[in-house]
Design a protein around this motif. Structure first.
Motif, PDB file in Angstrom:
ATOM      1  N   VAL A  67     -11.742  -5.366  -3.654  1.00 29.83           N
ATOM      2  CA  VAL A  67     -11.648  -4.504  -2.470  1.00 29.83           C
ATOM      3  C   VAL A  67     -10.839  -3.248  -2.800  1.00 29.83           C
ATOM      4  O   VAL A  67      -9.779  -3.329  -3.418  1.00 29.83           O
ATOM      5  N   GLY A  69      -9.049   0.192  -0.984  1.00 32.77           N
ATOM      6  CA  GLY A  69      -8.702   1.031   0.160  1.00 32.77           C
ATOM      7  C   GLY A  69      -8.557   2.450  -0.370  1.00 32.77           C
ATOM      8  O   GLY A  69      -9.509   3.045  -0.875  1.00 32.77           O
ATOM      9  N   GLY A  70      -7.332   2.985  -0.300  1.00 36.74           N
ATOM     10  CA  GLY A  70      -7.095   4.358  -0.781  1.00 36.74           C
ATOM     11  C   GLY A  70      -6.798   4.432  -2.266  1.00 36.74           C
ATOM     12  O   GLY A  70      -6.580   5.510  -2.803  1.00 36.74           O
ATOM     13  N   ARG A  71      -6.717   3.283  -2.941  1.00 39.51           N
ATOM     14  CA  ARG A  71      -6.438   3.202  -4.381  1.00 39.51           C
ATOM     15  C   ARG A  71      -5.107   3.850  -4.773  1.00 39.51           C
ATOM     16  O   ARG A  71      -4.992   4.500  -5.807  1.00 39.51           O
ATOM     17  N   THR A  72      -4.101   3.700  -3.919  1.00 40.31           N
ATOM     18  CA  THR A  72      -2.761   4.207  -4.251  1.00 40.31           C
ATOM     19  C   THR A  72      -1.829   3.083  -4.692  1.00 40.31           C
ATOM     20  O   THR A  72      -0.657   3.332  -4.962  1.00 40.31           O
ATOM     21  N   GLY A  73      -2.323   1.852  -4.722  1.00 39.99           N
ATOM     22  CA  GLY A  73      -1.497   0.715  -5.135  1.00 39.99           C
ATOM     23  C   GLY A  73      -0.980   0.941  -6.554  1.00 39.99           C
ATOM     24  O   GLY A  73      -1.635   1.594  -7.370  1.00 39.99           O
ATOM     25  N   SER A 133       2.511   8.036  -0.126  1.00 35.60           N
ATOM     26  CA  SER A 133       1.057   7.955  -0.306  1.00 35.60           C
ATOM     27  C   SER A 133       0.295   8.025   1.011  1.00 35.60           C
ATOM     28  O   SER A 133      -0.901   7.719   1.048  1.00 35.60           O
ATOM     29  N   THR A 138      -4.614   3.439   3.019  1.00 41.16           N
ATOM     30  CA  THR A 138      -5.329   3.066   4.246  1.00 41.16           C
ATOM     31  C   THR A 138      -4.567   1.979   5.006  1.00 41.16           C
ATOM     32  O   THR A 138      -3.732   1.268   4.429  1.00 41.16           O
ATOM     33  N   THR A 145      -1.060  -5.096   1.207  1.00 33.92           N
ATOM     34  CA  THR A 145       0.075  -5.107   0.271  1.00 33.92           C
ATOM     35  C   THR A 145       1.408  -5.322   0.992  1.00 33.92           C
ATOM     36  O   THR A 145       2.457  -5.298   0.355  1.00 33.92           O
ATOM     37  N   GLY A 148       6.097  -1.216   2.370  1.00 33.64           N
ATOM     38  CA  GLY A 148       7.424  -0.989   2.961  1.00 33.64           C
ATOM     39  C   GLY A 148       7.626   0.471   3.299  1.00 33.64           C
ATOM     40  O   GLY A 148       7.142   0.962   4.290  1.00 33.64           O
TER      41      GLY A 148
HETATM   42  C1  LIG Z   1       3.190   8.447  -4.212  1.00 35.84           C
HETATM   43  C2  LIG Z   1       3.203   6.998  -3.824  1.00 35.84           C
HETATM   44  C3  LIG Z   1       4.225   6.524  -3.018  1.00 35.84           C
HETATM   45  C4  LIG Z   1       4.231   5.185  -2.638  1.00 35.84           C
HETATM   46  N1  LIG Z   1       5.261   4.741  -1.862  1.00 35.84           N
HETATM   47  C5  LIG Z   1       5.273   3.457  -1.482  1.00 35.84           C
HETATM   48  C6  LIG Z   1       6.344   2.962  -0.656  1.00 35.84           C
HETATM   49  O1  LIG Z   1       7.292   3.684  -0.327  1.00 35.84           O
HETATM   50  N2  LIG Z   1       6.296   1.668  -0.277  1.00 35.84           N
HETATM   51  C7  LIG Z   1       5.269   0.841  -0.640  1.00 35.84           C
HETATM   52  O2  LIG Z   1       5.275  -0.334  -0.243  1.00 35.84           O
HETATM   53  N3  LIG Z   1       4.255   1.259  -1.422  1.00 35.84           N
HETATM   54  C8  LIG Z   1       4.228   2.547  -1.848  1.00 35.84           C
HETATM   55  N4  LIG Z   1       3.222   2.979  -2.656  1.00 35.84           N
HETATM   56  C9  LIG Z   1       2.155   2.044  -3.072  1.00 35.84           C
HETATM   57  C10 LIG Z   1       0.867   2.120  -2.210  1.00 35.84           C
HETATM   58  O3  LIG Z   1       0.742   3.335  -1.555  1.00 35.84           O
HETATM   59  C11 LIG Z   1       0.810   0.991  -1.215  1.00 35.84           C
HETATM   60  O4  LIG Z   1       0.715  -0.222  -1.932  1.00 35.84           O
HETATM   61  C12 LIG Z   1      -0.352   1.066  -0.222  1.00 35.84           C
HETATM   62  O5  LIG Z   1      -0.103   0.091   0.740  1.00 35.84           O
HETATM   63  C13 LIG Z   1      -1.734   0.832  -0.825  1.00 35.84           C
HETATM   64  O6  LIG Z   1      -2.745   1.190   0.124  1.00 35.84           O
HETATM   65  P1  LIG Z   1      -4.211   1.575  -0.368  1.00 35.84           P
HETATM   66  O7  LIG Z   1      -5.095   1.771   0.818  1.00 35.84           O
HETATM   67  O8  LIG Z   1      -4.149   2.698  -1.315  1.00 35.84           O
HETATM   68  O9  LIG Z   1      -4.623   0.229  -1.110  1.00 35.84           O
HETATM   69  P2  LIG Z   1      -5.337   0.065  -2.516  1.00 35.84           P
HETATM   70  O10 LIG Z   1      -4.507   0.649  -3.587  1.00 35.84           O
HETATM   71  O11 LIG Z   1      -6.742   0.504  -2.433  1.00 35.84           O
HETATM   72  O12 LIG Z   1      -5.307  -1.520  -2.653  1.00 35.84           O
HETATM   73  C14 LIG Z   1      -4.094  -2.209  -2.831  1.00 35.84           C
HETATM   74  C15 LIG Z   1      -4.375  -3.726  -2.816  1.00 35.84           C
HETATM   75  O13 LIG Z   1      -4.806  -4.119  -1.520  1.00 35.84           O
HETATM   76  C16 LIG Z   1      -6.144  -4.627  -1.558  1.00 35.84           C
HETATM   77  N5  LIG Z   1      -6.832  -4.068  -0.383  1.00 35.84           N
HETATM   78  C17 LIG Z   1      -6.981  -2.762  -0.050  1.00 35.84           C
HETATM   79  N6  LIG Z   1      -7.603  -2.650   1.135  1.00 35.84           N
HETATM   80  C18 LIG Z   1      -7.856  -3.901   1.563  1.00 35.84           C
HETATM   81  C19 LIG Z   1      -8.482  -4.446   2.727  1.00 35.84           C
HETATM   82  N7  LIG Z   1      -8.976  -3.683   3.685  1.00 35.84           N
HETATM   83  N8  LIG Z   1      -8.564  -5.803   2.834  1.00 35.84           N
HETATM   84  C20 LIG Z   1      -8.064  -6.611   1.848  1.00 35.84           C
HETATM   85  N9  LIG Z   1      -7.489  -6.153   0.742  1.00 35.84           N
HETATM   86  C21 LIG Z   1      -7.370  -4.819   0.593  1.00 35.84           C
HETATM   87  C22 LIG Z   1      -6.722  -4.181  -2.893  1.00 35.84           C
HETATM   88  O14 LIG Z   1      -7.695  -5.085  -3.371  1.00 35.84           O
HETATM   89  C23 LIG Z   1      -5.485  -4.139  -3.779  1.00 35.84           C
HETATM   90  O15 LIG Z   1      -5.181  -5.426  -4.248  1.00 35.84           O
HETATM   91  C24 LIG Z   1       3.199   4.310  -3.072  1.00 35.84           C
HETATM   92  C25 LIG Z   1       2.169   4.794  -3.881  1.00 35.84           C
HETATM   93  C26 LIG Z   1       2.178   6.110  -4.266  1.00 35.84           C
HETATM   94  C27 LIG Z   1       1.034   6.590  -5.128  1.00 35.84           C
END
Ligand SMILES: Cc1cc2nc3c(=O)[nH]c(=O)nc-3n(C[C@H](O)[C@H](O)[C@H](O)COP(=O)(O)OP(=O)(O)OC[C@H]3O[C@@H](n4cnc5c(N)ncnc54)[C@H](O)[C@@H]3O)c2cc1C
Length: 459
Positions: A67, A69-73, A133, A138, A145, A148
């Motif tokens: 899966v 989402g925004g791929r920022t993990g 991010s 998303t 995740t 926080g």
């Molecule tokens: C500049 C920057 C700053 C950040 N700061 C923080 C911070 O302060 N605190 C923090 O906790 N994190 C932070 N992060 C990490 C990241 O942004 C978080 O983990 C965010 O929650 C990931 O969201 P995403 O939509 O990009 O998920 P993705 O990166 O796309 O996915 C993350 C994980 O969740 C799963 N996933 C995604 N969407 C779904 C869905 N709909 N259903 C089930 N599983 C799903 C994916 O399979 C993957 O395992 C930061 C990242 C960056 C790049």
């Protein structure tokens, strides 16, 4: 496989399935370093019902799914392999409702955090979850995740802010648990199965987020401290003195402060002297005049008590932004070569000794090593940016051993807020007991007996 792709095409319509050369159109994630996605196909459903149909078709074909989402993990949770299907929720972008009376926002999982924050703001409310991010992450991703960020101290992590959700199980079954109330003890609270499960137990398609009253005032300061004990004492003092309005307490170790204010950083240090610790603290309240007076009084009393060596209180948004830019200067850290970034947590009573021990161990192994330390102190959350070892990354395992190893004895965690993904999987047993790991495996094999959802991640 072409039969499955035909089925997925039929479910998602034109543009819903990218395979072969068309996958280049999907592009690498914003933090993937330009690496193209590896997959059999990228499937982009446009509605929650389409997600369920895609997952059901993949289940019938025993097709593994990753899966996106925004791929920022930051822990390689979205990495995929050539034979896997990437299920992107980026097209699920509908905000369904903002309930200003019940203070909730209901939205599809692909809505970005920033879009949801703006929708809340338009209704005069606050979605307090926030992080750097926000423009790409998303709602589904932050829930998956249990993200926080900077205001956990006041409002909690994503888990505290998700009231309800809808998820699709590995076999395509839709579990709709779109609760909108703060209290609901009717049986198990099933949302918690999916929050923080990193896409391994179900696909989150819709969420109900809890909103809060929007603060009317904000006070921000950077303070310098003589020692670590002063930092924890200050935390207790300001938390009590500000009557629940403290919203951020970000600690910067001298190493980090020097790096982000030193030569080449392009900024004047907001505090001139050189101190072992600094704290960026912020309060958000309901009445500008009295809040500002109280904030200044509390800091003045802390200075009189000898806790604070120096301080600057911001007088404008520009000054505030400049202080937060120090704290958030992740881009400057990425200039370091080599660079290993860590997100860990440690009990406050053990934190000072832990950081000193890690730095000592790194320097004993690599005398030229640097360890830049900062974090959400009140949450026990530390970020360590380690510059040591082989620039090609061959020393990663040794650096990880030195950073993660001491956490077990002090009851810390190898992941404070970023999750486990692939990156931290080898270290999970350092902070989870055999019984906890066994229960995690039981949950995984019960909900996803064929191991199709985000295979190989977390456990
Ligand atoms: C500049 C920057 C700053 C950040 N700061 C923080 C911070 O302060 N605190 C923090 O906790 N994190 C932070 N992060 C990490 C990241 O942004 C978080 O983990 C965010 O929650 C990931 O969201 P995403 O939509 O990009 O998920 P993705 O990166 O796309 O996915 C993350 C994980 O969740 C799963 N996933 C995604 N969407 C779904 C869905 N709909 N259903 C089930 N599983 C799903 C994916 O399979 C993957 O395992 C930061 C990242 C960056 C790049």
């Amino acid at each position: 496989m072409s039969k499955l792709l035909d089925q997925l095409h039929a479910v998602t319509g034109p543009g819903g399935v990218l395979a072969g050369e068309a996958m280049a159109g999907y592009g690498p994630g914003p933090w993937d370093g330009g690496r193209p996605v590896q997959a059999m196909a990228v499937v982009q459903p446009a509605t929650p019902a389409q997600v369920a149909a895609v997952v059901a078709a993949c289940h019938a074909a025993r097709q593994p799914l990753v899966v996106h989402g925004g791929r920022t993990g930051l822990v390689h949770g979205t990495d995929s392999r050539a034979g896997e299907v990437v299920l992107s929720l980026a097209r699920l972008r509908r905000i369904e409702a903002v309930d200003a009376v019940g203070r909730t926002l209901t939205a599809e999982a692909g809505v970005t955090l920033q879009t949801a924050q703006e929708a809340a703001e338009s209704a005069g409310l606050l979605l307090p979850l926030d992080m750097g991010s926000r423009g790409s992450a998303t709602l589904g991703g932050v829930a998956a995740t249990n993200a926080g960020g900077n205001r956990v101290l006041r409002y909690g992590m994503a888990r505290m802010l998700v009231l309800g959700l809808e998820a699709v199980l590995a076999d395509g079954t839709v579990v709709s648990a779109l609760n909108r109330m703060l209290k609901n003890n009717a049986g198990f609270d099933l949302k918690h199965v999916f929050i923080g499960s990193e896409g391994t137990l179900g696909v989150i398609t819709r969420l109900v987020m809890r909103l809060q009253a929007r603060p009317q005032s904000r006070q921000t300061a950077l303070v310098a401290l003589h020692d670590f004990a002063g930092m924890t004492a200050l935390l207790n003092r300001v938390d009590a003195g500000l009557g629940g309005t403290l919203s951020a307490f970000e600690a910067l170790w001298q190493s980090y402060y020097r790096y982000v204010t030193g030569p080449g950083a392009g900024r004047t240090p907001p505090l001139a002297g050189d101190y072992p610790y600094y704290v960026l603290l912020e309060a958000e309240g309901g009445e500008a005049g009295s809040d500002a007076r109280r904030f200044e009084d509390v800091l003045a009393q802390a200075a009189e008590a000898g806790l604070i060596a120096d301080a600057v209180i911001t007088r404008s948004d520009r000054e505030r932004d400049a202080l937060w830019a120090l704290r958030d200067d992740v881009m400057r850290l990425t200039l370091l070569r080599p660079l290993f970034l860590f997100d860990v947590s440690a009990p406050l009573v053990a934190m000072e000794a832990y950081v000193d021990a890690v730095r000592g161990a790194l320097m004993a192994r690599w005398p030229e090593a640097h360890c830049y330390t900062f974090g959400h102190l009140a949450d026990g959350n530390l970020h360590l940016a380690v510059s040591a070892g082989d620039p090609a990354g061959a020393d990663r395992a040794e650096v990880e051993r030195l950073v993660y190893g001491p956490l077990q004895a002090i009851g810390g965690s190898v992941s404070a807020e970023h999750g486990i993904g692939l990156e931290k999987k080898p270290y999970l047993a350092l902070c989870r007991s055999p019984a906890e790991l066994a229960l995690m495996r039981t949950l995984k094999s019960t909900l996803d007996p064929h191991g199709l959802l985000n295979p190989g991640k977390v456990i």
